[in-house]
Design an enzyme around this catalytic site. Structure first.
Site, PDB file in Angstrom:
ATOM      1  N   THR A  88      -0.646   4.457   0.001  1.00  0.00           N
ATOM      2  CA  THR A  88      -1.736   5.460   0.465  1.00  0.00           C
ATOM      3  C   THR A  88      -0.791   6.709   0.908  1.00  0.00           C
ATOM      4  O   THR A  88      -1.087   7.704   0.946  1.00  0.00           O
ATOM      5  CB  THR A  88      -2.846   5.065   1.070  1.00  0.00           C
ATOM      6  OG1 THR A  88      -3.835   4.118   0.349  1.00  0.00           O
ATOM      7  CG2 THR A  88      -3.792   6.163   1.842  1.00  0.00           C
ATOM      8  N   SER A 127      -2.475   5.527  -8.830  1.00  0.00           N
ATOM      9  CA  SER A 127      -2.048   4.551  -7.923  1.00  0.00           C
ATOM     10  C   SER A 127      -1.780   4.803  -6.570  1.00  0.00           C
ATOM     11  O   SER A 127      -1.018   5.691  -6.208  1.00  0.00           O
ATOM     12  CB  SER A 127      -1.116   3.739  -8.751  1.00  0.00           C
ATOM     13  OG  SER A 127      -0.487   2.576  -8.140  1.00  0.00           O
ATOM     14  N   CYS A 141       0.736  -1.229  -0.126  1.00  0.00           N
ATOM     15  CA  CYS A 141       0.074   0.082  -0.283  1.00  0.00           C
ATOM     16  C   CYS A 141       0.939   1.088  -0.082  1.00  0.00           C
ATOM     17  O   CYS A 141       2.037   1.335   0.774  1.00  0.00           O
ATOM     18  CB  CYS A 141      -0.800   0.084   1.340  1.00  0.00           C
ATOM     19  SG  CYS A 141      -2.057   1.306   1.371  1.00  0.00           S
ATOM     20  N   GLY A 145      -0.035  -9.770   2.924  1.00  0.00           N
ATOM     21  CA  GLY A 145       1.346 -10.277   2.368  1.00  0.00           C
ATOM     22  C   GLY A 145       1.806 -11.348   2.821  1.00  0.00           C
ATOM     23  O   GLY A 145       2.481 -12.306   2.387  1.00  0.00           O
ATOM     24  N   MET A 189      -4.524  -3.518  -4.279  1.00  0.00           N
ATOM     25  CA  MET A 189      -5.624  -3.515  -4.848  1.00  0.00           C
ATOM     26  C   MET A 189      -6.012  -2.064  -5.478  1.00  0.00           C
ATOM     27  O   MET A 189      -7.049  -1.853  -6.027  1.00  0.00           O
ATOM     28  CB  MET A 189      -7.026  -4.154  -4.288  1.00  0.00           C
ATOM     29  CG  MET A 189      -6.795  -5.495  -3.798  1.00  0.00           C
ATOM     30  SD  MET A 189      -6.305  -6.653  -5.220  1.00  0.00           S
ATOM     31  CE  MET A 189      -7.992  -6.568  -5.929  1.00  0.00           C
TER      32      MET A 189
END
Length: 362
Positions: free
Chosen positions: A185, A301, A183, A240, A282
């Site tokens: 983010t 992304s 991730c 993971g 995702m």
């Protein structure tokens, strides 16, 4: 603008303090839990570890493998009614959830799945940002339409939104923004919350209302899973740690790496065969291209794509995780997983472990 000065902690910031124990063996530890869910009133029994609804993790084959150990799987959103029906007879409805987004198409697909497979018990409503009014309204609508189903909803990281989602119909709130191994983010948006503190705060909020939470993301080893349970998580979701296995269905990539050594007789370079599996977030460009055929102009992304070592069947990984948690319980005197959080005292540290030989290739 305001700043909070209270310290927030991640798994790597703490260790669990050992305590006197009467347990003679790990065999004495019971990892099973029994929960009664707030809205659906359904009862669930099992080991509360979940495979994440990610490509390469949340597959039907993974669910089939994990249910043998009484572990749970949230299936990926891309499963539709027909694809689930082909193998549904083998799936135990107590150990998997169907996942959905919040679009009209997602809701229609969910309705078709639940119509064709009425024995399904769990619905996972999954978005990256659980703070929107649209998401809360969607959770409320699903609860209205499916009053007896167990609803998982997330992701959030604060007590206020945990309570909001519960009041709108969620039985279980998924906690975690940005801690996952693939991730990005926090890099792309600057938004996030250290996972250990998020668990502690959200668990307190949920338990006060008679509901439950899932710690989603940030676990890199069995010790992190134990810390999540020690902090008050009812379930721990792993991505993971369950990736790279046969059950995930990813393509195995074979590479030959130079060992920088030569054969003693032929003097030819010696190469080592290594196998990998692709794993991606995702919200990554890989996932968006696979499932939507494009990256929308209005977004970027928020996940990375990596190659991880191929790990064969998942059974050994499951045993390793469960063995680690049992050992944690013996260190703190917890005869059951339920008792672990009551027996946990975290100590703040600056170093987790001695890693002098971790990267030693010899």
């Amino acid at each position: 603008m305001r700043i909070e000065f209270d310290e927030k902690l991640d798994f790597s910031d703490v260790l669990i303090r050992p305590k006197r124990s009467t347990l003679a063996s790990r065999k004495e530890v019971d990892l099973n839990r029994e929960y009664t869910f707030k809205h659906s009133k359904q009862i669930w029994k099992g080991i509360p570890i979940m495979a994440s609804n990610m490509d390469g993790v949340g597959t039907v084959n993974m669910a089939l493998a994990l249910q043998k150990h009484e572990l749970f799987t949230c299936l990926v959103k891309s499963y539709e009614s027909e694809s689930i029906g082909n193998t549904f007879a083998e799936l135990d409805p107590n150990f998997f959830a169907v996942s959905t987004g919040t679009s009209k198409r997602d809701f229609q697909n969910l309705k078709e799945i639940l119509k064709n497979q009425p024995s399904i018990k769990f619905i996972c409503i999954d978005v990256a940002n659980g703070y929107s009014e649209h998401f809360g309204a969607f959770v409320e609508n699903v609860r209205k339409n499916y009053p007896e189903h167990i609803i998982i909803a997330g992701n959030v990281v604060t007590a206020d939104m945990t309570q909001e989602l519960i009041l709108r119909g969620a039985d279980i709130v998924k906690v975690g923004i940005g801690p996952g191994s693939v991730c990005t983010t926090r890099i792309q948006t600057g938004v996030g919350y250290p996972q250990l503190s998020a668990i502690i705060e959200c668990a307190d909020a949920a338990h006060g209302l008679g509901a439950h939470i899932i710690s989603d993301g940030g676990c890199t080893c069995p010790g992190d899973v134990a810390k999540a349970f020690g902090a008050g998580a009812d379930f721990v979701m792993l991505g993971g740690m369950f990736a790279g296995h046969d059950e995930g269905g990813g393509e195995v990539i074979t590479e030959y790496h130079d060992t920088h050594q030569k054969h003693s007789v032929t003097k030819e370079p010696i190469y080592k065969e290594l196998k990998f599996v692709e794993f991606y977030g995702m919200s990554s460009s890989t996932a968006m291209m696979k499932h939507h055929g494009e990256i929308a102009e209005y977004r970027s992304s928020e996940g990375r794509t990596v190659k991880i070592p191929y790990r064969g069947g998942v059974d050994l990984t499951v045993k390793d995780i469960l063995g680690g948690i049992r050992s944690t319980c013996t260190y703190v005197g917890a005869p059951t997983l339920k008792q672990l959080s009551k027996c946990t005292t975290f100590i703040k540290v600056h170093r987790q472990y001695n890693d002098v030989f971790v990267n030693n290739k010899h």
